[in-house]
Enzyme design. Structure first.
Site, PDB file in Angstrom:
ATOM      1  N   TYR A  75       0.828  -1.216   0.000  1.00  0.00           N
ATOM      2  CA  TYR A  75       0.000   0.000   0.000  1.00  0.00           C
ATOM      3  C   TYR A  75       0.855   1.256   0.000  1.00  0.00           C
ATOM      4  O   TYR A  75       0.563   2.234  -0.696  1.00  0.00           O
ATOM      5  CB  TYR A  75      -0.946   0.024   1.214  1.00  0.00           C
ATOM      6  N   PHE A 127      -6.100  20.469 -24.690  1.00  0.00           N
ATOM      7  CA  PHE A 127      -6.738  19.188 -25.003  1.00  0.00           C
ATOM      8  C   PHE A 127      -8.165  19.219 -24.432  1.00  0.00           C
ATOM      9  O   PHE A 127      -8.447  20.001 -23.523  1.00  0.00           O
ATOM     10  CB  PHE A 127      -5.909  18.073 -24.363  1.00  0.00           C
ATOM     11  N   ASP A 128      -9.053  18.370 -24.940  1.00  0.00           N
ATOM     12  CA  ASP A 128     -10.469  18.503 -24.541  1.00  0.00           C
ATOM     13  C   ASP A 128     -10.708  18.331 -23.035  1.00  0.00           C
ATOM     14  O   ASP A 128     -11.387  19.137 -22.412  1.00  0.00           O
ATOM     15  CB  ASP A 128     -11.386  17.605 -25.387  1.00  0.00           C
ATOM     16  N   ASP A 218       1.965  20.269 -20.764  1.00  0.00           N
ATOM     17  CA  ASP A 218       1.065  19.132 -20.880  1.00  0.00           C
ATOM     18  C   ASP A 218       1.771  18.211 -21.885  1.00  0.00           C
ATOM     19  O   ASP A 218       1.662  18.391 -23.089  1.00  0.00           O
ATOM     20  CB  ASP A 218      -0.303  19.591 -21.387  1.00  0.00           C
ATOM     21  N   ALA A 220       2.017  14.882 -22.869  1.00  0.00           N
ATOM     22  CA  ALA A 220       1.632  13.495 -23.179  1.00  0.00           C
ATOM     23  C   ALA A 220       2.547  12.874 -24.229  1.00  0.00           C
ATOM     24  O   ALA A 220       2.825  11.684 -24.201  1.00  0.00           O
ATOM     25  CB  ALA A 220       0.182  13.454 -23.655  1.00  0.00           C
ATOM     26  N   LYS A 261       0.094   7.671 -23.381  1.00  0.00           N
ATOM     27  CA  LYS A 261       0.672   7.897 -24.710  1.00  0.00           C
ATOM     28  C   LYS A 261       2.152   7.497 -24.660  1.00  0.00           C
ATOM     29  O   LYS A 261       2.474   6.333 -24.808  1.00  0.00           O
ATOM     30  CB  LYS A 261       0.472   9.359 -25.139  1.00  0.00           C
ATOM     31  N   HIS A 453     -18.710  15.276 -27.798  1.00  0.00           N
ATOM     32  CA  HIS A 453     -18.420  14.186 -28.738  1.00  0.00           C
ATOM     33  C   HIS A 453     -18.486  12.797 -28.107  1.00  0.00           C
ATOM     34  O   HIS A 453     -18.763  11.824 -28.786  1.00  0.00           O
ATOM     35  CB  HIS A 453     -17.050  14.399 -29.381  1.00  0.00           C
TER      36      HIS A 453
HETATM   37  C1  LIG Z   1      -4.678  12.273 -23.483  1.00  0.00           C
HETATM   38  C2  LIG Z   1      -4.354  13.650 -23.126  1.00  0.00           C
HETATM   39  C3  LIG Z   1      -4.750  14.203 -21.899  1.00  0.00           C
HETATM   40  C4  LIG Z   1      -5.644  13.479 -20.925  1.00  0.00           C
HETATM   41  O1  LIG Z   1      -5.068  12.303 -20.497  1.00  0.00           O
HETATM   42  P1  LIG Z   1      -5.907  10.979 -20.144  1.00  0.00           P
HETATM   43  O2  LIG Z   1      -4.842  10.025 -19.774  1.00  0.00           O
HETATM   44  O3  LIG Z   1      -6.659  10.595 -21.374  1.00  0.00           O
HETATM   45  O4  LIG Z   1      -6.804  11.302 -19.012  1.00  0.00           O
HETATM   46  C5  LIG Z   1      -4.350  15.491 -21.621  1.00  0.00           C
HETATM   47  N1  LIG Z   1      -3.627  16.204 -22.488  1.00  0.00           N
HETATM   48  C6  LIG Z   1      -3.231  15.708 -23.680  1.00  0.00           C
HETATM   49  C7  LIG Z   1      -2.417  16.538 -24.609  1.00  0.00           C
HETATM   50  C8  LIG Z   1      -3.591  14.420 -24.039  1.00  0.00           C
HETATM   51  O5  LIG Z   1      -3.230  13.950 -25.237  1.00  0.00           O
END
Ligand SMILES: *Cc1c(COP(=O)(O)O)cnc(C)c1O
Length: 462
Positions: A75, A127-128, A218, A220, A261, A453
Site C-alpha cells: 500500500y 486538449f479537450d 502538458d 503526453a 501515450k 463528442h
Molecule cells: C490524453 C491527453 C490528456 C488526458 O489524459 P488521459 O490520460 O486521457 O486522461 C491530456 N492532455 C493531452 C495533450 C492528451 O493527449
C-alpha cells in the site's frame, strides 16, 4: 539525411497477437445505427482497424511484462513506486513527482490547487479534458495557437507553437493579472499533432518569468515532440530524444503527463512539480481522491511497466520507425486522393474532410460523415475534429459557429498495426475519394452540454 537510404524496419518483432473481427457490410450498418452514429458507442469487437485513439492502446514489450511480474503491491512505499519515480525523475528532472491513474486526474488535482475561479489558463491549444478541467476549476481556458497553424497545407515545421505576441499582449493587457497558468501542449494534439519548437518553449519560459506566471507542460507526447525537434530544429541533431525532452521539462515549472501515450502503457499519469508548497497541497488532494502518494491510483505492476516504458519510448530506433510509419501512411492516403494536415506528425493523421466533401456544409458535419463512412465501408474507427466536436450549437443542436476546419483524426496506436493495416485504411479512403458525392450529412439527435463528442447521438439526413 540521404534520400536513397534503405528504410529500416521497426526495431521489434511480434510475440503475442490479438485477433481482429471482420463484419459484413450489413452488420456494420446495424452496429453504427445502434450506436447512434457515435463511434464511442461501438463495441471493440465490431471494429476491424481501431484508430479512435493512441491513448492506452499501444502494445506492451516483453521487458515491460517481465517488469510487471515484479510489481510490488504494498500500500505504501512499494519498490515499484521508487523504480517509477527514478525513471520519471531522470527524464523530467522535477524533484516532486506524483503518480495519477491518468492524465485528466492530474489535471483535476493540479488545477484545484493552482487555479482560482476567475483566472485564465493560456495554452497553445488545450486538449479537450484539459479544457473541461480548467472550466471545472472555475477558470477560463484560452487558446493562442500560432498563425501558421491556420494553414492546413503549409509545411512550416512547428505549427504547434503558441503565438508569442498574443501571449505577451495578454499578459501585459487588462487580463494579465488574471492569468494563473500558461500550459504548453507538446505535441499539439488539438491542432494536427504539430510539434512545438524548443525556441518557442524558451520564449514562453522567458515571458512567464517576466510576468511571474507559472509555466507548465502538458507533455503526453514528450518523446514524439523531442523526435520532431531533433529532425527539424537547428542545434538539436546531436542530442538524444531523452536529452531534448529533459531540456523541455527544465524550462517549465512543472508538468502534467498522460502516460497512456508516451508512457507506453494502458494506464497512468504523472504530475511533476518544483514547488514544495504546491506539491504539499496536490499531495493532500491526491491522497483524498486518487490514492496514497506512492501509487496514486495505479497498481505496482503498472508503475513497473511505466518505469520500463519511459526508457523504451526515447529509443531513437523506436521513434524513427514510428515517425516513418506515420509519414508512409500519410503518403498512401494523399496518393489515394485525400488531403491530410501538413506536415504529418507522429501520433495521428488529420484528414481534411471539408475539402473531400465540399457538398456538405459544416452544419451537416462533413467530418462526422467521413467517420461514419470509414466504418460503414471498412470497419475503421476514427474521430471527428470539426464542427461536431468544436462548433457552437443552438438549443436545437444546430451549428451557429462552425469549427475552423472539418477534420477527421486517424490516431495511430504504438507498436500495434502493420503496414498492411495502413494500406487497407488508405484503400478504403481511396474508394471513398472516388465517389464522395454519395456521402450524406448528419444531424444531432441528442447531445450533452460538456465534452459533447463522447455522448452525442446523431441520425443521417434524408
Ligand atoms: C490524453 C491527453 C490528456 C488526458 O489524459 P488521459 O490520460 O486521457 O486522461 C491530456 N492532455 C493531452 C495533450 C492528451 O493527449
Amino acid at each position: 539525411m540521404s534520400s536513397n537510404r534503405i528504410p529500416l524496419p521497426p526495431p521489434y518483432r511480434i510475440k503475442v497477437v490479438e485477433p481482429i473481427p471482420f463484419l459484413s457490410p450489413q452488420q456494420r450498418r446495424e452496429a453504427i445505427t445502434a450506436a447512434g452514429y457515435n463511434p464511442f458507442n461501438l463495441r471493440a469487437d465490431q471494429i476491424t482497424v481501431d484508430l479512435l485513439s493512441d491513448s492506452g492502446t499501444g502494445a506492451s514489450s516483453a521487458a515491460q511484462e517481465a517488469a510487471a511480474a515484479l510489481g510490488d503491491e504494498s500500500y505504501a512505499g512499494a519498490r515499484s513506486f521508487f523504480r517509477f519515480r527514478d525513471a520519471a525523475a531522470e527524464l523530467t528532472g522535477y524533484p516532486y513527482l506524483l503518480p495519477v491513474h491518468q492524465g485528466r486526474a492530474g489535471e483535476r488535482v493540479l488545477f484545484a490547487n493552482l487555479l482560482r475561479p476567475g483566472q485564465i489558463c493560456i495554452s497553445n491549444t488545450h486538449f479537450d479534458t484539459t479544457h473541461a478541467n480548467v472550466e471545472m476549476a472555475g477558470a477560463e481556458a484560452r487558446d493562442l495557437p500560432c498563425r501558421e497553424a491556420a494553414d492546413l497545407d503549409s509545411l512550416e515545421p512547428f505549427k504547434g507553437n503558441i503565438d508569442l505576441d498574443a501571449l505577451e499582449r495578454t499578459l501585459a493587457g487588462p487580463d494579465g493579472s488574471r492569468v494563473g497558468l500558461v500550459l504548453m501542449t507538446i505535441t499539439n494534439n488539438g491542432l494536427g499533432a504539430q510539434p512545438v519548437s524548443m525556441a518557442n518553449l524558451e520564449a514562453v519560459a522567458a515571458i512567464c518569468r517576466r510576468y511571474s506566471t507559472p509555466f507548465f507542460l502538458d507533455a503526453a507526447r514528450f518523446a514524439e515532440n523531442a523526435w520532431l525537434v531533433r529532425q527539424k530544429e537547428d542545434g538539436y541533431q546531436d542530442l538524444t530524444p531523452q536529452q531534448i525532452a529533459t531540456r523541455a521539462f527544465e524550462l517549465a515549472d512543472g508538468c502534467l503527463i498522460s502516460l497512456k501515450k508516451d508512457g507506453l502503457t494502458a494506464i497512468g499519469g504523472l504530475i511533476g512539480l518544483r514547488d514544495e508548497e504546491l506539491f504539499g497541497r496536490c499531495e493532500a488532494n491526491l491522497i483524498a481522491t486518487e490514492g496514497f502518494t506512492t501509487y496514486g491510483g495505479l497498481a505496482g505492476r503498472d508503475l513497473e511497466r511505466l518505469a520500463q516504458g519511459l526508457r523504451e519510448v526515447v529509443d531513437p530506433a523506436y521513434l524513427s520507425s514510428r515517425a516513418e510509419q506515420t509519414a508512409r501512411f500519410a503518403r498512401m492516403i494523399n496518393e489515394a486522393g485525400v488531403d491530410t494536415v501538413q506536415p504529418a506528425g507522429i501520433h495521428a493523421l488529420y484528414l481534411n474532410a471539408g475539402r473531400l466533401l465540399p457538398h456538405l456544409s459544416p452544419g451537416e458535419f462533413p467530418g462526422h460523415s467521413l467517420v461514419c463512412q470509414l466504418y460503414l465501408d471498412g470497419g475503421i474507427r476514427s474521430a471527428e475534429l470539426g464542427s461536431l466536436y468544436l462548433g457552437a450549437l443552438d438549443a436545437d443542436h444546430r451549428v451557429v459557429t462552425p469549427a475552423p476546419f472539418e477534420l477527421v483524426r486517424l490516431a495511430i496506436p504504438r507498436r500495434v498495426y502493420t503496414e498492411e493495416h495502413f494500406a487497407y485504411v488508405a484503400a478504403v479512403l481511396g474508394a471513398i475519394a472516388k465517389n464522395p458525392e454519395r456521402i450524406r450529412g448528419y444531424r444531432i439527435a441528442s447531445a450533452p452540454e460538456r465534452l459533447r463528442h463522447f455522448k452525442v447521438r446523431l441520425e443521417p439526413l434524408p
